[in-house]
Design a protein around this motif. Structure first.
Motif, PDB file in Angstrom:
ATOM      1  N   ARG A   8       0.834  -1.199   0.000  1.00  0.00           N
ATOM      2  CA  ARG A   8       0.000   0.000   0.000  1.00  0.00           C
ATOM      3  C   ARG A   8       0.867   1.248   0.000  1.00  0.00           C
ATOM      4  NH1 ARG A   8      -3.183  -0.733   5.262  1.00  0.00           N
ATOM      5  NH2 ARG A   8      -1.233  -1.725   5.752  1.00  0.00           N
ATOM      6  N   LEU A   9       0.422   2.262  -0.676  1.00  0.00           N
ATOM      7  CA  LEU A   9       1.124   3.544  -0.697  1.00  0.00           C
ATOM      8  C   LEU A   9       0.284   4.532   0.113  1.00  0.00           C
ATOM      9  CD1 LEU A   9       3.510   5.176  -1.773  1.00  0.00           C
ATOM     10  CD2 LEU A   9       2.119   5.766  -3.747  1.00  0.00           C
ATOM     11  N   THR A  10       0.677   4.742   1.352  1.00  0.00           N
ATOM     12  CA  THR A  10      -0.072   5.630   2.230  1.00  0.00           C
ATOM     13  C   THR A  10       0.372   7.071   2.028  1.00  0.00           C
ATOM     14  OG1 THR A  10       1.546   5.430   4.005  1.00  0.00           O
ATOM     15  CG2 THR A  10      -0.242   3.799   3.975  1.00  0.00           C
ATOM     16  N   HIS A  11      -0.396   7.985   2.612  1.00  0.00           N
ATOM     17  CA  HIS A  11      -0.035   9.401   2.549  1.00  0.00           C
ATOM     18  C   HIS A  11       1.330   9.625   3.207  1.00  0.00           C
ATOM     19  CE1 HIS A  11      -0.374  13.737   2.585  1.00  0.00           C
ATOM     20  NE2 HIS A  11      -0.113  13.721   3.877  1.00  0.00           N
ATOM     21  N   SER A  12       1.559   8.994   4.351  1.00  0.00           N
ATOM     22  CA  SER A  12       2.837   9.142   5.051  1.00  0.00           C
ATOM     23  C   SER A  12       3.990   8.622   4.205  1.00  0.00           C
ATOM     24  CB  SER A  12       2.809   8.385   6.377  1.00  0.00           C
ATOM     25  OG  SER A  12       1.824   8.908   7.217  1.00  0.00           O
ATOM     26  N   HIS A  13       3.770   7.485   3.563  1.00  0.00           N
ATOM     27  CA  HIS A  13       4.794   6.887   2.702  1.00  0.00           C
ATOM     28  C   HIS A  13       5.125   7.840   1.548  1.00  0.00           C
ATOM     29  CE1 HIS A  13       6.132   2.980   0.503  1.00  0.00           C
ATOM     30  NE2 HIS A  13       6.797   4.011   0.041  1.00  0.00           N
ATOM     31  N   ARG A  14       4.124   8.354   0.916  1.00  0.00           N
ATOM     32  CA  ARG A  14       4.317   9.265  -0.218  1.00  0.00           C
ATOM     33  C   ARG A  14       5.011  10.564   0.218  1.00  0.00           C
ATOM     34  NH1 ARG A  14       4.765   9.653  -5.677  1.00  0.00           N
ATOM     35  NH2 ARG A  14       4.493  11.827  -6.112  1.00  0.00           N
ATOM     36  N   ARG A  15       4.573  11.131   1.340  1.00  0.00           N
ATOM     37  CA  ARG A  15       5.177  12.364   1.839  1.00  0.00           C
ATOM     38  C   ARG A  15       6.647  12.144   2.178  1.00  0.00           C
ATOM     39  NH1 ARG A  15       2.309  14.308   6.760  1.00  0.00           N
ATOM     40  NH2 ARG A  15       3.719  12.876   7.761  1.00  0.00           N
ATOM     41  N   CYS A  16       6.946  11.007   2.793  1.00  0.00           N
ATOM     42  CA  CYS A  16       8.336  10.680   3.125  1.00  0.00           C
ATOM     43  C   CYS A  16       9.167  10.551   1.851  1.00  0.00           C
ATOM     44  CB  CYS A  16       8.379   9.381   3.926  1.00  0.00           C
ATOM     45  SG  CYS A  16      10.015   8.918   4.486  1.00  0.00           S
TER      46      CYS A  16
ATOM     47  N   HIS B  51      13.096   7.703   3.329  1.00  0.00           N
ATOM     48  CA  HIS B  51      12.189   6.758   2.692  1.00  0.00           C
ATOM     49  C   HIS B  51      12.850   5.391   2.534  1.00  0.00           C
ATOM     50  CE1 HIS B  51      10.730   4.642  -0.922  1.00  0.00           C
ATOM     51  NE2 HIS B  51       9.567   4.868  -0.344  1.00  0.00           N
TER      52      HIS B  51
ATOM     53  N   ASP C 247       8.660  12.004  -0.983  1.00  0.00           N
ATOM     54  CA  ASP C 247       8.823  13.316  -1.606  1.00  0.00           C
ATOM     55  C   ASP C 247       9.799  14.228  -0.859  1.00  0.00           C
ATOM     56  OD1 ASP C 247       7.065  12.613  -3.586  1.00  0.00           O
ATOM     57  OD2 ASP C 247       5.352  13.668  -2.703  1.00  0.00           O
ATOM     58  N   THR C 248       9.881  14.069   0.471  1.00  0.00           N
ATOM     59  CA  THR C 248      10.706  14.995   1.247  1.00  0.00           C
ATOM     60  C   THR C 248      12.135  14.529   1.469  1.00  0.00           C
ATOM     61  OG1 THR C 248       9.912  14.063   3.311  1.00  0.00           O
ATOM     62  CG2 THR C 248       8.754  16.005   2.471  1.00  0.00           C
TER      63      THR C 248
END
Length: 72
Positions: A7-15, A23, A17-18
């Motif tokens: 799963r690609l969660t919001h937290s995973h995606r934000r990590c 990550h 990207d930042t």
């Protein structure tokens, strides 16, 4: 062999990207801090206290349970 969580969660995606290194450590190597941050500990303790209260425990017992969970 265990099945990986894909799963690609919001937290995973934000990590992702930042900070690519964070990550990699967190989601690829699965290296995490040993303790949760203070905000997460407070939230977990409050939820535990609410759970105890909704299960019919007296308010004092629920509050004591929340404090005990926070201190653990």
């Amino acid at each position: 062999m265990t099945e990986m969580d894909t799963r690609l969660t919001h937290s995973h995606r934000r990590c992702m990207d930042t900070c690519k290194r964070k990550h990699y450590l967190a989601y690829v190597l699965r290296i995490r801090p040993r303790t949760d941050g203070r905000a997460l500990r407070i939230g977990s303790a409050v939820h535990h206290g609410i759970h105890l209260w909704t299960m019919g425990k007296p308010r004092e017992t629920a509050v004591a349970g929340a404090i005990e969970r926070f201190d653990a």
